[in-house]
Design an enzyme around this catalytic site. Structure first.
Site, short mmCIF file in Angstrom:
data_model
loop_
_atom_site.label_atom_id
_atom_site.label_comp_id
_atom_site.label_asym_id
_atom_site.label_seq_id
_atom_site.Cartn_x
_atom_site.Cartn_y
_atom_site.Cartn_z
N ASN A 12 0.87 -1.18 0.00
CA ASN A 12 0.00 0.00 0.00
C ASN A 12 0.91 1.23 0.00
O ASN A 12 1.53 1.53 1.01
CB ASN A 12 -0.88 -0.03 1.26
CG ASN A 12 -1.65 1.26 1.45
OD1 ASN A 12 -1.79 2.06 0.53
ND2 ASN A 12 -2.17 1.46 2.66
N LYS A 14 0.08 4.28 -0.24
CA LYS A 14 -0.56 5.48 0.33
C LYS A 14 -0.33 6.67 -0.61
O LYS A 14 -0.29 6.50 -1.82
CB LYS A 14 -0.03 5.73 1.74
CG LYS A 14 -0.05 4.48 2.60
CD LYS A 14 0.25 4.75 4.04
CE LYS A 14 0.34 3.42 4.77
NZ LYS A 14 0.39 3.59 6.21
N HIS A 100 -9.12 1.01 5.46
CA HIS A 100 -7.81 1.23 6.07
C HIS A 100 -7.97 2.19 7.25
O HIS A 100 -8.79 3.12 7.19
CB HIS A 100 -6.84 1.81 5.03
CG HIS A 100 -5.42 1.82 5.53
ND1 HIS A 100 -4.96 2.78 6.39
CD2 HIS A 100 -4.39 0.97 5.30
CE1 HIS A 100 -3.69 2.52 6.68
NE2 HIS A 100 -3.32 1.43 6.03
N GLU A 102 -6.35 4.62 8.20
CA GLU A 102 -6.16 6.05 7.88
C GLU A 102 -7.43 6.63 7.25
O GLU A 102 -7.73 7.81 7.42
CB GLU A 102 -4.94 6.21 6.96
CG GLU A 102 -3.65 6.02 7.76
CD GLU A 102 -2.46 5.53 6.96
OE1 GLU A 102 -2.49 5.59 5.72
OE2 GLU A 102 -1.50 5.06 7.60
N GLU A 170 -4.74 -5.10 10.89
CA GLU A 170 -3.73 -4.07 11.02
C GLU A 170 -3.93 -3.32 12.33
O GLU A 170 -4.75 -2.39 12.41
CB GLU A 170 -3.84 -3.07 9.86
CG GLU A 170 -3.60 -3.69 8.50
CD GLU A 170 -2.99 -2.66 7.56
OE1 GLU A 170 -1.89 -2.89 7.07
OE2 GLU A 170 -3.64 -1.60 7.33
N GLY A 176 3.22 2.07 10.66
CA GLY A 176 4.20 3.13 10.48
C GLY A 176 5.00 3.48 11.72
O GLY A 176 5.68 4.51 11.75
N SER A 215 4.02 -2.33 10.13
CA SER A 215 5.48 -2.37 10.31
C SER A 215 6.11 -3.70 9.88
O SER A 215 7.08 -4.15 10.49
CB SER A 215 5.87 -2.03 11.75
OG SER A 215 5.51 -0.68 12.03
C1 PEP Z 1 -0.39 0.15 6.24
O1 PEP Z 1 -0.60 1.33 6.35
O2 PEP Z 1 -1.22 -0.59 5.69
C2 PEP Z 1 0.84 -0.38 6.80
C3 PEP Z 1 0.87 -1.62 7.13
O3 PEP Z 1 1.90 0.51 6.95
P1 PEP Z 1 3.38 0.17 7.49
O4 PEP Z 1 3.80 -1.13 6.85
O5 PEP Z 1 4.21 1.32 7.03
O6 PEP Z 1 3.28 0.05 8.95
#
Ligand code: PEP
Length: 253
Positions: A12, A14, A100, A102, A170, A176, A215
């Site tokens: 992803n 973003k 998601h 966000e 998630e 992040g 992460s």
């Molecule tokens: C995400 O936003 O879906 C995600 C998993 O981000 P990150 O891998 O950067 O934590």
């Protein structure tokens, strides 16, 4: 006994990526996949919408699929700035991420909104990647499974199958931040999600892919991908370059 499920490693991006660097990185990734021969997993990139057309050319003939990061619930209409699942299908996408954290946090999307979007993804003949996950505060209060159970009930529409639906766990606090849950915590949540899917979608549940996201990087991918009921990863930051993403994809070869 758990069914053998072909994993999915999804990136992803973003709101990151401009054309020249995106083309360079995806060409590199496609080249590495080609050199490695068969991959034991499906590989997906969800770039920003303006990159779909140029990347469609680059991924042609490779085993990299493209996906959207969100969609509107309607097929078309007066919704300035939005994009429909049908448009994403038309642009060559095979998947759309919905719900998601966000989107839920920054755009106030409720699980009811997410369900309508997932329905739209199915209507367009695409696969919905439906995200769920608890905040850090909810985890500290011991509410993780309760929160996820409610998100699953409210966000997944009728008619989910192994073919049209992927669920991504998630934890919001892991996105992040460089933090990840323990493998035991991931195993507990994924077993819970599988059991909930089983209760509602019966025989379809065993084949549904459950992704872990938050992460994921080269250094933790092997242990996370080995957890029971983890059928792949949803990767943010580490999906932006071939150098970071390829080692994660390689864990599934
Ligand atoms: C995400 O936003 O879906 C995600 C998993 O981000 P990150 O891998 O950067 O934590």
């Amino acid at each position: 006994m758990a069914a053998k499920v072909r994993p999915l490693i999804a990136g992803n991006w973003k709101m990151n990526g401009l054309k020249s660097s995106a083309l360079r990185e995806v060409k590199k990734l496609a080249g590495r996949m080609h050199k490695a021969g068969r991959t034991g997993c499906d590989v997906l990139l969800c770039p920003p919408v303006p990159l779909l057309a140029p990347l469609r050319v680059v991924v042609k003939g490779s085993r990299i699929a493209l996906g959207g990061q969100d969609c509107h619930a309607a097929a078309n209409g007066a919704h300035t700035g939005d994009i429909s699942a049908e448009m994403l299908a038309d642009a060559g996408c095979g998947y759309v991420i919905v719900g998601h954290s966000e989107r839920r946090a920054d755009h106030g999307e409720s699980s009811r909104d997410v369900r309508a979007k997932a329905k739209a993804v199915h209507r367009a003949g695409l696969r919905a990647i439906i995200c769920v996950g608890e905040t850090g505060a909810e985890r500290k209060r011991g509410q993780t499974l309760g929160v996820i159970g409610k998100q699953l009930t409210d966000s997944l529409p009728k008619g989910c199958t192994a073919e049209n639906t992927v669920v991504a766990y998630e934890p919001v606090w892991a996105i992040g931040t460089g933090l990840t849950p323990t493998v035991d915590d991931v195993a507990q949540v994924h077993a819970f999600i599988r059991a909930r899917l089983q209760r509602r979608f019966r025989e379809h549940a065993q084949g549904m892919r459950l992704l872990y996201g938050g992460s994921v990087k080269a250094s933790n991918a092997v242990e996370l991908m080995a957890v029971a009921n983890v059928n792949g990863a949803l990767v943010g930051g580490a999906s932006l370059t071939a150098g970071d993403f390829w080692p994660i994809v390689k864990t599934c070869i």
